[in-house]
Design a protein around this motif. Structure first.
Motif, PDB file in Angstrom:
ATOM      1  N   TRP A  84       0.828  -1.200   0.000  1.00 15.05           N
ATOM      2  CA  TRP A  84       0.000   0.000   0.000  1.00 15.05           C
ATOM      3  C   TRP A  84       0.872   1.264   0.000  1.00 15.05           C
ATOM      4  O   TRP A  84       0.594   2.225  -0.710  1.00 15.05           O
ATOM      5  CB  TRP A  84      -0.938  -0.020   1.207  1.00 15.05           C
ATOM      6  N   ARG A  85       1.932   1.249   0.771  1.00 17.75           N
ATOM      7  CA  ARG A  85       2.809   2.418   0.883  1.00 17.75           C
ATOM      8  C   ARG A  85       3.777   2.569  -0.298  1.00 17.75           C
ATOM      9  O   ARG A  85       4.434   3.591  -0.434  1.00 17.75           O
ATOM     10  CB  ARG A  85       3.625   2.335   2.166  1.00 17.75           C
ATOM     11  N   GLY A  86       3.896   1.529  -1.119  1.00 17.48           N
ATOM     12  CA  GLY A  86       4.820   1.581  -2.239  1.00 17.48           C
ATOM     13  C   GLY A  86       6.225   1.167  -1.877  1.00 17.48           C
ATOM     14  O   GLY A  86       7.162   1.392  -2.637  1.00 17.48           O
ATOM     15  N   SER A  87       6.387   0.531  -0.721  1.00 15.40           N
ATOM     16  CA  SER A  87       7.719   0.095  -0.295  1.00 15.40           C
ATOM     17  C   SER A  87       7.859  -1.424  -0.343  1.00 15.40           C
ATOM     18  O   SER A  87       8.698  -1.998   0.333  1.00 15.40           O
ATOM     19  CB  SER A  87       8.002   0.599   1.126  1.00 15.40           C
ATOM     20  N   ALA A  88       7.033  -2.058  -1.175  1.00 13.99           N
ATOM     21  CA  ALA A  88       7.047  -3.517  -1.269  1.00 13.99           C
ATOM     22  C   ALA A  88       8.243  -4.009  -2.059  1.00 13.99           C
ATOM     23  O   ALA A  88       8.801  -3.294  -2.884  1.00 13.99           O
ATOM     24  CB  ALA A  88       5.760  -3.999  -1.942  1.00 13.99           C
ATOM     25  N   GLU A  89       8.602  -5.248  -1.794  1.00 15.03           N
ATOM     26  CA  GLU A  89       9.652  -5.901  -2.558  1.00 15.03           C
ATOM     27  C   GLU A  89       9.035  -6.510  -3.818  1.00 15.03           C
ATOM     28  O   GLU A  89       7.816  -6.669  -3.893  1.00 15.03           O
ATOM     29  CB  GLU A  89      10.316  -6.964  -1.682  1.00 15.03           C
ATOM     30  N   PRO A  90       9.846  -6.880  -4.802  1.00 17.05           N
ATOM     31  CA  PRO A  90       9.313  -7.358  -6.079  1.00 17.05           C
ATOM     32  C   PRO A  90       8.343  -8.543  -5.989  1.00 17.05           C
ATOM     33  O   PRO A  90       7.438  -8.648  -6.791  1.00 17.05           O
ATOM     34  CB  PRO A  90      10.571  -7.755  -6.863  1.00 17.05           C
ATOM     35  N   HIS A  91       8.509  -9.419  -5.023  1.00 13.14           N
ATOM     36  CA  HIS A  91       7.673 -10.620  -4.952  1.00 13.14           C
ATOM     37  C   HIS A  91       6.656 -10.566  -3.814  1.00 13.14           C
ATOM     38  O   HIS A  91       6.209 -11.607  -3.337  1.00 13.14           O
ATOM     39  CB  HIS A  91       8.553 -11.864  -4.829  1.00 13.14           C
ATOM     40  N   SER A  92       6.278  -9.385  -3.396  1.00 13.11           N
ATOM     41  CA  SER A  92       5.348  -9.243  -2.271  1.00 13.11           C
ATOM     42  C   SER A  92       4.004  -9.910  -2.532  1.00 13.11           C
ATOM     43  O   SER A  92       3.446 -10.565  -1.652  1.00 13.11           O
ATOM     44  CB  SER A  92       5.137  -7.770  -1.936  1.00 13.11           C
ATOM     45  N   LEU A  93       3.463  -9.728  -3.717  1.00 11.31           N
ATOM     46  CA  LEU A  93       2.158 -10.302  -4.041  1.00 11.31           C
ATOM     47  C   LEU A  93       2.192 -11.832  -3.924  1.00 11.31           C
ATOM     48  O   LEU A  93       1.309 -12.420  -3.300  1.00 11.31           O
ATOM     49  CB  LEU A  93       1.756  -9.888  -5.456  1.00 11.31           C
ATOM     50  N   GLU A  94       3.233 -12.447  -4.462  1.00  8.39           N
ATOM     51  CA  GLU A  94       3.373 -13.902  -4.374  1.00  8.39           C
ATOM     52  C   GLU A  94       3.584 -14.348  -2.932  1.00  8.39           C
ATOM     53  O   GLU A  94       3.060 -15.382  -2.500  1.00  8.39           O
ATOM     54  CB  GLU A  94       4.542 -14.394  -5.235  1.00  8.39           C
ATOM     55  N   ARG A  95       4.342 -13.565  -2.186  1.00 11.44           N
ATOM     56  CA  ARG A  95       4.622 -13.911  -0.791  1.00 11.44           C
ATOM     57  C   ARG A  95       3.339 -13.871   0.039  1.00 11.44           C
ATOM     58  O   ARG A  95       3.073 -14.783   0.831  1.00 11.44           O
ATOM     59  CB  ARG A  95       5.668 -12.945  -0.227  1.00 11.44           C
ATOM     60  N   VAL A  96       2.512 -12.846  -0.136  1.00  9.79           N
ATOM     61  CA  VAL A  96       1.258 -12.746   0.608  1.00  9.79           C
ATOM     62  C   VAL A  96       0.338 -13.908   0.240  1.00  9.79           C
ATOM     63  O   VAL A  96      -0.277 -14.523   1.116  1.00  9.79           O
ATOM     64  CB  VAL A  96       0.561 -11.383   0.360  1.00  9.79           C
ATOM     65  N   THR A  97       0.258 -14.216  -1.035  1.00  8.65           N
ATOM     66  CA  THR A  97      -0.579 -15.339  -1.479  1.00  8.65           C
ATOM     67  C   THR A  97      -0.117 -16.636  -0.832  1.00  8.65           C
ATOM     68  O   THR A  97      -0.928 -17.420  -0.326  1.00  8.65           O
ATOM     69  CB  THR A  97      -0.541 -15.460  -3.015  1.00  8.65           C
ATOM     70  N   ARG A  98       1.183 -16.863  -0.811  1.00 10.12           N
ATOM     71  CA  ARG A  98       1.734 -18.093  -0.212  1.00 10.12           C
ATOM     72  C   ARG A  98       1.456 -18.140   1.286  1.00 10.12           C
ATOM     73  O   ARG A  98       1.057 -19.175   1.830  1.00 10.12           O
ATOM     74  CB  ARG A  98       3.236 -18.185  -0.481  1.00 10.12           C
ATOM     75  N   TRP A  99       1.650 -17.028   1.978  1.00  7.64           N
ATOM     76  CA  TRP A  99       1.398 -17.004   3.423  1.00  7.64           C
ATOM     77  C   TRP A  99      -0.069 -17.258   3.739  1.00  7.64           C
ATOM     78  O   TRP A  99      -0.390 -17.912   4.734  1.00  7.64           O
ATOM     79  CB  TRP A  99       1.862 -15.692   4.031  1.00  7.64           C
ATOM     80  N   CYS A 100      -0.955 -16.728   2.910  1.00  8.90           N
ATOM     81  CA  CYS A 100      -2.387 -16.982   3.117  1.00  8.90           C
ATOM     82  C   CYS A 100      -2.694 -18.467   2.927  1.00  8.90           C
ATOM     83  O   CYS A 100      -3.449 -19.051   3.709  1.00  8.90           O
ATOM     84  CB  CYS A 100      -3.226 -16.138   2.166  1.00  8.90           C
ATOM     85  N   GLN A 101      -2.092 -19.078   1.910  1.00 11.94           N
ATOM     86  CA  GLN A 101      -2.296 -20.512   1.687  1.00 11.94           C
ATOM     87  C   GLN A 101      -1.763 -21.329   2.856  1.00 11.94           C
ATOM     88  O   GLN A 101      -2.376 -22.317   3.263  1.00 11.94           O
ATOM     89  CB  GLN A 101      -1.623 -20.948   0.388  1.00 11.94           C
ATOM     90  N   LEU A 102      -0.628 -20.916   3.404  1.00 10.22           N
ATOM     91  CA  LEU A 102      -0.041 -21.643   4.533  1.00 10.22           C
ATOM     92  C   LEU A 102      -0.835 -21.455   5.824  1.00 10.22           C
ATOM     93  O   LEU A 102      -0.835 -22.327   6.688  1.00 10.22           O
ATOM     94  CB  LEU A 102       1.408 -21.191   4.754  1.00 10.22           C
ATOM     95  N   SER A 103      -1.501 -20.333   5.975  1.00  9.39           N
ATOM     96  CA  SER A 103      -2.256 -20.040   7.199  1.00  9.39           C
ATOM     97  C   SER A 103      -3.607 -20.737   7.223  1.00  9.39           C
ATOM     98  O   SER A 103      -4.077 -21.153   8.282  1.00  9.39           O
ATOM     99  CB  SER A 103      -2.463 -18.530   7.349  1.00  9.39           C
ATOM    100  N   ALA A 104      -4.245 -20.843   6.069  1.00 10.43           N
ATOM    101  CA  ALA A 104      -5.599 -21.407   5.999  1.00 10.43           C
ATOM    102  C   ALA A 104      -5.603 -22.876   6.393  1.00 10.43           C
ATOM    103  O   ALA A 104      -4.742 -23.651   5.978  1.00 10.43           O
ATOM    104  CB  ALA A 104      -6.166 -21.240   4.594  1.00 10.43           C
ATOM    105  N   GLY A 105      -6.562 -23.234   7.242  1.00  5.24           N
ATOM    106  CA  GLY A 105      -6.735 -24.617   7.650  1.00  5.24           C
ATOM    107  C   GLY A 105      -5.762 -25.104   8.707  1.00  5.24           C
ATOM    108  O   GLY A 105      -5.773 -26.279   9.056  1.00  5.24           O
ATOM    109  N   ARG A 106      -4.935 -24.217   9.241  1.00  5.93           N
ATOM    110  CA  ARG A 106      -3.924 -24.658  10.200  1.00  5.93           C
ATOM    111  C   ARG A 106      -4.066 -24.005  11.568  1.00  5.93           C
ATOM    112  O   ARG A 106      -3.275 -24.279  12.458  1.00  5.93           O
ATOM    113  CB  ARG A 106      -2.538 -24.373   9.632  1.00  5.93           C
ATOM    114  N   GLY A 107      -5.036 -23.140  11.730  1.00  5.71           N
ATOM    115  CA  GLY A 107      -5.193 -22.440  12.996  1.00  5.71           C
ATOM    116  C   GLY A 107      -5.994 -23.234  14.007  1.00  5.71           C
ATOM    117  O   GLY A 107      -6.614 -24.243  13.690  1.00  5.71           O
ATOM    118  N   ALA A 108      -5.984 -22.743  15.243  1.00  8.93           N
ATOM    119  CA  ALA A 108      -6.768 -23.368  16.302  1.00  8.93           C
ATOM    120  C   ALA A 108      -8.257 -23.064  16.123  1.00  8.93           C
ATOM    121  O   ALA A 108      -9.099 -23.749  16.679  1.00  8.93           O
ATOM    122  CB  ALA A 108      -6.286 -22.865  17.666  1.00  8.93           C
TER     123      ALA A 108
END
Length: 158
Positions: A84-108
Motif C-alpha cells: 500500500w505504501r509503495g515500499s514492497a519488494e518485487p515478490h510481495s504479491l506472491e509472498r502474501v498469497t503463499r502465506w495466506c495458503q499456509l495459514s488457511a486450515g492450520r489455525g486453532a
C-alpha cells in the motif's frame, strides 16, 4: 463486491449477475456467504487501502494462541502495508498469497481461514490495484473515509 463480510471474499462486479448467493454457487467464485453481509465497494474507494486496513485489524484481533494467527496474519498485514505504501519488494504479491495458503486450515480456530480468504480474493480481484500501489505508493483515493468499518475506523471517525 465483498460477500460474507471479513470472513468471506471478494467477487468481481461483472460476476455478480451470474452468481447466486448460495453456499454452493459462491464456492467456485472464491467467496463464502459467512455472516450474509454484502458490501459494494464504490469506484471512489481504494481497494488496497480498504483491504490493508481490515487485514491489519484482523491480524490484531488474533487471540495469540497459534502460529498462523501470530506469525502468518501479522506477516500478511505487514506485507500488504508495504504494498500500500509503495515500499514492497518485487515478490510481495506472491509472498502474501503463499502465506495466506499456509495459514488457511492450520489455525486453532477459523480466524486465519477467513482472513486468508478475504485477502486472497482481494489480491485476485484487485491485482492491478495492488501492483500499482506496490510500484507507485498510495493513490488519491487512499485518503478518503473508509468504506469497510472496523472498531478502529469507527472510533477515529467519531
Amino acid at each position: 463486491f465483498l460477500i460474507g463480510g471479513y470472513a468471506g471474499g471478494w467477487i468481481d462486479a461483472a460476476a455478480m449477475g451470474t452468481v447466486r448467493l448460495t453456499r454452493l454457487d459462491l464456492q467456485p467464485a472464491g467467496a463464502r456467504l459467512g455472516a450474509g453481509i454484502v458490501v459494494a465497494l464504490p469506484q471512489s474507494a481504494c481497494p488496497v487501502a480498504e483491504v490493508t486496513r481490515v487485514a491489519g485489524w484482523l491480524a490484531d484481533e488474533s487471540s495469540g494462541q497459534c502460529g498462523p494467527c501470530v506469525n502468518g496474519l501479522a506477516a500478511v498485514a505487514d506485507e500488504l502495508d508495504g504494498m500500500w505504501r509503495g515500499s514492497a519488494e518485487p515478490h510481495s504479491l506472491e509472498r502474501v498469497t503463499r502465506w495466506c495458503q499456509l495459514s488457511a486450515g492450520r489455525g486453532a480456530c477459523s480466524h486465519p481461514d477467513g482472513t486468508a480468504g478475504f485477502v486472497t480474493s482481494a489480491l485476485k480481484i484487485f491485482a492491478a490495484d495492488f501492483l500499482d500501489h506496490a510500484q507507485y505508493g498510495p493513490c488519491d483515493a487512499c485518503d478518503r473515509s473508509p468504506v469497510l468499518s472496523t472498531p478502529v475506523a469507527v472510533a477515529a471517525a467519531v
